[in-house]
Design a protein around this motif. Structure first.
Motif, PDB file in Angstrom:
ATOM      1  N   SER A  93      -2.465   9.194  15.028  1.00 47.82           N
ATOM      2  CA  SER A  93      -3.694   9.959  15.162  1.00 47.82           C
ATOM      3  C   SER A  93      -3.435  11.428  15.437  1.00 47.82           C
ATOM      4  O   SER A  93      -4.209  12.291  15.025  1.00 47.82           O
ATOM      5  CB  SER A  93      -4.544   9.367  16.293  1.00 47.82           C
ATOM      6  OG  SER A  93      -5.678  10.155  16.524  1.00 47.82           O
ATOM      7  N   LYS A 132      -7.133  12.643  14.804  1.00 46.06           N
ATOM      8  CA  LYS A 132      -7.957  11.668  14.078  1.00 46.06           C
ATOM      9  C   LYS A 132      -8.439  10.570  15.026  1.00 46.06           C
ATOM     10  O   LYS A 132      -8.692   9.437  14.612  1.00 46.06           O
ATOM     11  CB  LYS A 132      -7.136  11.085  12.918  1.00 46.06           C
ATOM     12  CG  LYS A 132      -6.864  12.111  11.824  1.00 46.06           C
ATOM     13  CD  LYS A 132      -5.679  11.771  10.975  1.00 46.06           C
ATOM     14  CE  LYS A 132      -4.378  12.000  11.708  1.00 46.06           C
ATOM     15  NZ  LYS A 132      -4.049  13.409  11.977  1.00 46.06           N
ATOM     16  N   GLU A 145     -11.266  10.287  16.498  1.00 46.41           N
ATOM     17  CA  GLU A 145     -12.642   9.893  16.237  1.00 46.41           C
ATOM     18  C   GLU A 145     -12.935   9.975  14.748  1.00 46.41           C
ATOM     19  O   GLU A 145     -12.462  10.869  14.053  1.00 46.41           O
ATOM     20  CB  GLU A 145     -13.605  10.804  17.002  1.00 46.41           C
ATOM     21  CG  GLU A 145     -13.414  10.763  18.510  1.00 46.41           C
ATOM     22  CD  GLU A 145     -14.270  11.782  19.226  1.00 46.41           C
ATOM     23  OE1 GLU A 145     -14.993  12.522  18.528  1.00 46.41           O
ATOM     24  OE2 GLU A 145     -14.216  11.840  20.458  1.00 46.41           O
ATOM     25  N   ARG A 146     -13.723   9.031  14.273  1.00 48.17           N
ATOM     26  CA  ARG A 146     -14.152   9.066  12.882  1.00 48.17           C
ATOM     27  C   ARG A 146     -15.364   9.975  12.763  1.00 48.17           C
ATOM     28  O   ARG A 146     -16.394   9.755  13.390  1.00 48.17           O
ATOM     29  CB  ARG A 146     -14.519   7.659  12.406  1.00 48.17           C
ATOM     30  CG  ARG A 146     -14.968   7.658  10.926  1.00 48.17           C
ATOM     31  CD  ARG A 146     -15.522   6.302  10.541  1.00 48.17           C
ATOM     32  NE  ARG A 146     -14.492   5.284  10.583  1.00 48.17           N
ATOM     33  CZ  ARG A 146     -14.733   4.003  10.845  1.00 48.17           C
ATOM     34  NH1 ARG A 146     -15.956   3.618  11.140  1.00 48.17           N
ATOM     35  NH2 ARG A 146     -13.759   3.130  10.839  1.00 48.17           N
ATOM     36  N   ASN A 166     -13.545  13.456   8.278  1.00 47.45           N
ATOM     37  CA  ASN A 166     -12.187  12.906   8.319  1.00 47.45           C
ATOM     38  C   ASN A 166     -12.140  11.387   8.182  1.00 47.45           C
ATOM     39  O   ASN A 166     -11.204  10.742   8.661  1.00 47.45           O
ATOM     40  CB  ASN A 166     -11.489  13.322   9.619  1.00 47.45           C
ATOM     41  CG  ASN A 166     -11.974  12.524  10.828  1.00 47.45           C
ATOM     42  OD1 ASN A 166     -13.026  11.883  10.771  1.00 47.45           O
ATOM     43  ND2 ASN A 166     -11.216  12.559  11.902  1.00 47.45           N
ATOM     44  N   VAL A 167     -13.152  10.810   7.548  1.00 46.87           N
ATOM     45  CA  VAL A 167     -13.240   9.348   7.487  1.00 46.87           C
ATOM     46  C   VAL A 167     -11.977   8.732   6.905  1.00 46.87           C
ATOM     47  O   VAL A 167     -11.396   7.796   7.471  1.00 46.87           O
ATOM     48  CB  VAL A 167     -14.474   8.915   6.667  1.00 46.87           C
ATOM     49  CG1 VAL A 167     -14.452   7.406   6.423  1.00 46.87           C
ATOM     50  CG2 VAL A 167     -15.755   9.325   7.378  1.00 46.87           C
ATOM     51  N   HIS A 216      -8.962   9.194   9.290  1.00 46.50           N
ATOM     52  CA  HIS A 216      -9.090   8.331  10.466  1.00 46.50           C
ATOM     53  C   HIS A 216      -8.750   6.886  10.120  1.00 46.50           C
ATOM     54  O   HIS A 216      -7.986   6.224  10.837  1.00 46.50           O
ATOM     55  CB  HIS A 216     -10.509   8.407  11.023  1.00 46.50           C
ATOM     56  CG  HIS A 216     -10.791   7.376  12.085  1.00 46.50           C
ATOM     57  ND1 HIS A 216     -10.449   7.559  13.405  1.00 46.50           N
ATOM     58  CD2 HIS A 216     -11.367   6.147  12.009  1.00 46.50           C
ATOM     59  CE1 HIS A 216     -10.808   6.493  14.103  1.00 46.50           C
ATOM     60  NE2 HIS A 216     -11.369   5.631  13.281  1.00 46.50           N
ATOM     61  N   ASN A 217      -9.315   6.393   9.008  1.00 49.22           N
ATOM     62  CA  ASN A 217      -9.048   5.010   8.614  1.00 49.22           C
ATOM     63  C   ASN A 217      -7.572   4.791   8.323  1.00 49.22           C
ATOM     64  O   ASN A 217      -7.006   3.746   8.668  1.00 49.22           O
ATOM     65  CB  ASN A 217      -9.887   4.644   7.390  1.00 49.22           C
ATOM     66  CG  ASN A 217     -11.376   4.563   7.713  1.00 49.22           C
ATOM     67  OD1 ASN A 217     -11.765   4.459   8.874  1.00 49.22           O
ATOM     68  ND2 ASN A 217     -12.213   4.627   6.687  1.00 49.22           N
TER      69      ASN A 217
END
Length: 924
Positions: free
Chosen positions: A159, A252, A254-255, A259-260, A263-264
């Motif tokens: 992250s 990363k 938090e989604r 930044n989806v 993050h995933n």
């Protein structure tokens, strides 16, 4: 132990719907969910492997931890299976994972912030060595606590760094392979980010950094905005560096809408990395010990603390016979103990703690016990009990046999702290003359044992030596993992009172205990049928009386409904109602913490007076938490006039409940829970056993590392009081009798923390993997108020062997195997390999992971080990692992599966893979 529950499976909603690595987040991907996903998957794989090897079917009926435990254990023996130990183990790991965000908030290595890659990997390596060393010494709780912290640091890499921005989807194996270097790290002069004024740019990593695959991470400033020129920031309101150019951040955690994908990708990589770490630990310690570390075992341990002075010969024989009866009567059932613990004590000696998983080995240890010296003079009872409380798993049942008062009464407060911290239940079997009175307020008496039993929710049973064999049914009743408490109350002085309680359909082996003298009672069931104390065998149950104990075993299990018992006595007495059920709860008192990643931390000591008490509960049902409805949670006093304080509750999902009690009862209290079992539709009632109270004193202390044998361990701690200031006394002890030095007093000013340091010196000969439990207490000048903290640290020998075992396949004979797999049965293939450990510590174990053939090896003490494998051509894959003395793992894999393709390819030699999986090394 740190208490169970932890930061826990929280999904508290903050300001807005977010998904975060942090302990609190509004969505699904938190440190807890990542850790939980990996743990449950690895446990499931291990259970399936164990079941396959034993020829059992592994078929969980659902995805809950309770159903996983049932599928893992039920095929091996009949009986009820409780998921409490497994869920407690999970919560301990979650707790320590989340506490990294509180205890090490400003430590860059713990979070891979500020490009601290080498230091972060050093923490992972040190922690993994400690975990393996702890497990080798069967110190599973210490291993779990370190595992939680290590997983947090490992997960944060994905992250907080730009690993996924560089396009990588798999974990960075070099983080857990000390033989592989960390490569292509951005140096301090290299700019890494472009400016992002909005703070929400999709990807602010500089193009040349992406092109050159340079590894960097965001700088984090909690107290300062300073960072090297051109460097990325972590980002977020708590990061002061994010306002200095280049602005923004690459975290990363938090989604967000910007930044989806990143993050995933970070969540997926962190989960896969956690699985890699868990697999290495599993390979190093074996499947059975991996499951034991995770709390997956049949019954909880049976723990005996036995006085071995001269007058105890008959008592020792009784204790020995009880263990024999447990071993013989419960063998092959779910109530067969998974572990036996024995702690002898005498004067002046006590210990050692003897731990056995093999019942025959425990029989041998019991046969070694002999009574000698002493008499019925005061003994070192509490010192022996301290070893048991520190060494047994949390929530254990501990049985103490003695006929003398405690010589080491100064340890009483320490014992109470350990009872509260571990939530273990202590029962005393006292066969000495109990009429003696204290010679002075500081002198001991049998009343001290009664106090400790009440504090833990145990029994204080007074019998003659002749009667003792008749009193030990209590031990047989309680040696089960599915034991639950429905009700417990104590009255001193005694009085006439009616106690209502609710029995539900899931309860089996329901037993009522009343301890005290000159007692009469009447028991009434939901239909109004009654039985009194004079009816030894009545319509409701069988009453057995011995000494001060009355044991009532109900006639039938299906007695659901509202019961009551009316007790009449003017002397002190205690009432306890128990049964066996998979419906139960675990809990911890917690406090919130702030910072960049806020959360909840479990209290090691007593909750703070003058403010609401907050608890986190995990509720367990037969089909997981979804099969339960919770209707009522309260704090209730056990002794004296009954006080009930209701609460407000918030359902956190997954069976976790946040409980707030605004008005905490005065004195000692327990937790009571009521609800409905959806499986049967019946109402249930459960109660905690360990008594708790509040304090105006607060102690803060953190263990941040292991220590080498022969080297001093310095523990900094802080004490604060909201009560009157003055000179507070400080006392401390540890369960290993290691030398300690500290100031025995600390001057406090109301509302201000005062700091001090304690030094502990583990002897040079301390075995690697030894865990040390330290109990630290601060007491007010008048002695009325106090609080404590219970901490664990590990003694681990510095590791210099970073070499993993090497496998070299020297010969494969598979030419006889037919191309048509349907014709494989009559044919065999063979493999020969050599195993070496280079200049390491030597190979300790070789075990097969895949394949149904026969694996043999030459002597493991030889410098070169020959491994020979023979299998049916129907079993076409073999995998075996070699583990050296410090836990480095080498894995060898070979397949004779012929790839599909042109005929010419099918005639080629079998494909050979020799994969070496390193374990982890330490950096001190």
């Amino acid at each position: 132990m740190t208490s169970v529950l932890g930061i826990t499976l929280l999904t508290l909603v903050l300001s807005g719907p977010i998904v975060a690595f942090v302990p609190i987040g509004g969505g699904a991907s938190t440190h807890v969910s990542i850790t939980g996903t990996a743990l449950l998957q690895k446990v499931k794989e291990t259970c399936r492997a164990v079941a396959d090897e034993a020829g059992h079917e592994f078929k969980p009926t659902g995805s809950s931890p309770e159903e996983l435990v049932q599928a893992c254990l039920e095929p091996t023996a009949p009986g009820q299976v409780s998921g409490a130990m497994f869920i407690s183990a999970l919560q301990e790991i979650y707790t320590q994972n989340g506490l990294v965000d509180r205890n090490f908030v400003n430590s860059a290595p713990h979070h891979f912030n500020s490009e601290a890659f080498l230091e972060g990997r050093g923490l992972i390596m040190e922690g993994t060595v400690t975990i393996k060393a702890n497990i080798r010494k069967e110190n599973f709780q210490a291993a779990r606590e370190t595992l939680g912290r290590v997983l947090h640091t490992l997960q944060d890499f994905y992250s907080h760094s730009n690993w996924v921005e560089l396009g990588y989807t798999e974990p960075y194996i070099n983080l857990i392979r000390p033989d592989l270097p960390l490569e292509n790290l951005a140096d301090i002069q290299t700019s890494t980010c472009s400016d992002c004024a909005s703070g929400t740019c999709p990807n602010s990593i500089l193009p040349n950094i992406l092109k050159e695959k340079k590894l960097t991470s965001g700088y984090m400033g909690i107290f300062s905005a300073a960072k090297p020129k051109g460097k990325c920031s972590h980002g977020g309101a708590a990061d002061l560096t994010s306002t200095a150019e280049p602005r923004g951040g690459i975290s990363k955690d938090e989604r967000r809408s910007d930044n989806v994908a990143l993050h995933n990708a970070a969540v997926n990589a962190a989960t896969a990395a956690s699985l890699q770490l868990l697999e290495d630990i599993r390979l190093a310690i074996g499947d059975n010990d991996f499951l034991r570390m995770m709390g997956i075992a049949r019954a909880s341990v049976v723990c005996f603390v036995i006085d071995t002075t001269g007058s105890m010969s008959a008592d020792i024989d009784v204790a020995r016979n009880v263990v024999y009866e447990i071993i013989d009567s419960k063998k092959g059932t779910q109530d067969e103990p998974s572990e036996y613990i024995l702690v002898p004590f005498n004067d002046p000696d006590f210990g050692p703690l003897i731990r056995k998983t093999d019942p025959d080995e425990m029989k041998i240890e019991l046969n070694k016990l002999t009574a000698s010296g002493g008499g019925d003079t005061p003994e070192m009872c509490l010192s022996g009990l301290q070893l048991a409380l520190a060494g047994a798993p949390d929530s254990s049942q501990i049985y103490v046999f003695t006929d003398a008062i405690a010589k080491d009464i100064a340890l009483k407060d320490t014992i109470v702290a350990l009872i509260r911290s571990s939530k273990s239940t202590v029962s005393f079997f006292m066969t000495g003359p109990t009429g003696r009175r204290r010679r002075s307020p500081s002198a001991s008496s049998f009343e001290d044992y009664k106090d400790l039993a009440l504090a833990s929710g145990g029994q204080a049973i007074q019998v003659s030596k002749r009667q003792l064999p008749q009193a030990t049914d209590v031990i047989l009743d309680t040696s089960t993992s599915a034991l639950v408490t429905v009700l417990q109350r104590a009255r001193s002085p005694g009085k006439q009172e009616t106690f209502p309680f609710m029995l539900d359909e899931s309860l089996k082996n329901i037993t009522i205990y009343i301890t005290g003298q000159s007692i009469t009672f009447t028991l009434t069931n939901p239909a109004g049928v009654s039985q009194n104390h004079n009816e030894a065998s009545g319509k409701l149950g069988t009453i057995h009386t011995v000494g001060n104990l009355r044991r009532i075993r109900l006639n039938a299990d299906n007695q659901a409904g509202s019961w009551q018992i009316n007790i009449i006595s003017n002397r002190p007495y205690m009432l306890k109602v128990t049964g066996q059920s998979t419906i139960n709860f675990i809990y911890g008192f917690v406090e919130s913490f702030g910072g960049p990643h806020p959360g909840y931390a479990v209290l090691s000591g007593r909750p703070q007076a003058g403010q609401p008490a907050t608890l986190m509960l995990s509720v367990m049902g037969r089909k997981g938490p979804s099969s339960m409805t919770i209707g009522f949670v309260a704090l209730v006093t056990v002794s004296g006039p009954e006080t009930v304080r209701n609460s407000t509750t918030s359902d956190m999902g997954n069976g976790d409940i946040l409980v707030t009690v605004d008005d905490v009862p005065d004195g000692e209290f327990v937790v009571i829970l009521k609800g409905t079992d959806k499986v049967s539709g019946s109402e249930f009632q459960r109660q905690s056993t360990t008594q708790m109270s509040v304090s105006k004193v607060n102690i803060q202390a953190v263990v941040d590392r292991s220590v080498e044998p022969g080297k001093a361990f310095n523990l900094t701690f802080s004490v604060m009081t909201q009560g009157p200031g003055g000179q507070y006394s400080i006392s401390a002890s540890n369960d290993r009798s290691f030398p300690m030095s500290y100031s025995d007093s600390l001057t406090l000013t109301t509302g201000q923390y005062a700091n001090s340091t304690m030094t502990i010196m583990p002897p040079a000969e301390t075995p690697s993997g030894t865990d040390v439990t330290v109990t630290l207490e601060a007491k007010s000048p008048n002695g009325v108020d106090s609080n404590y903290v219970v901490l664990r640290f590990s003694v681990v020998t510095k590791i210099t062997d970073f070499v993993q075992p090497v496998c070299e396949v020297v010969n494969v004979l598979a030419d006889d195997c037919p191309q048509d797999v349907a014709q494989c049965k009559p044919f065999q293939w063979k493999l020969a390999a050599t195993l070496t450990d280079g200049n390491g510590t030597g190979i300790e174990t070789v075990s097969m992971r895949k394949g149904s053939g026969n694996l043999t090896t030459t002597s493991l003490s030889a410098p070169i080990i020959q491994a020979n494998y023979t299998a049916s051509c129907c079993s076409q894959i073999v995998e075996f692992v070699a583990v050296d003395a410090v836990g480095n793992v080498g894995k060898c894999y070979h397949s004779i599966v012929r790839s599909a393709g042109p005929p010419s390819l099918n005639m080629s030699l079998p494909l050979l893979f020799c994969l070496l999986v390193s374990s982890f090394v330490t950096k001190f």
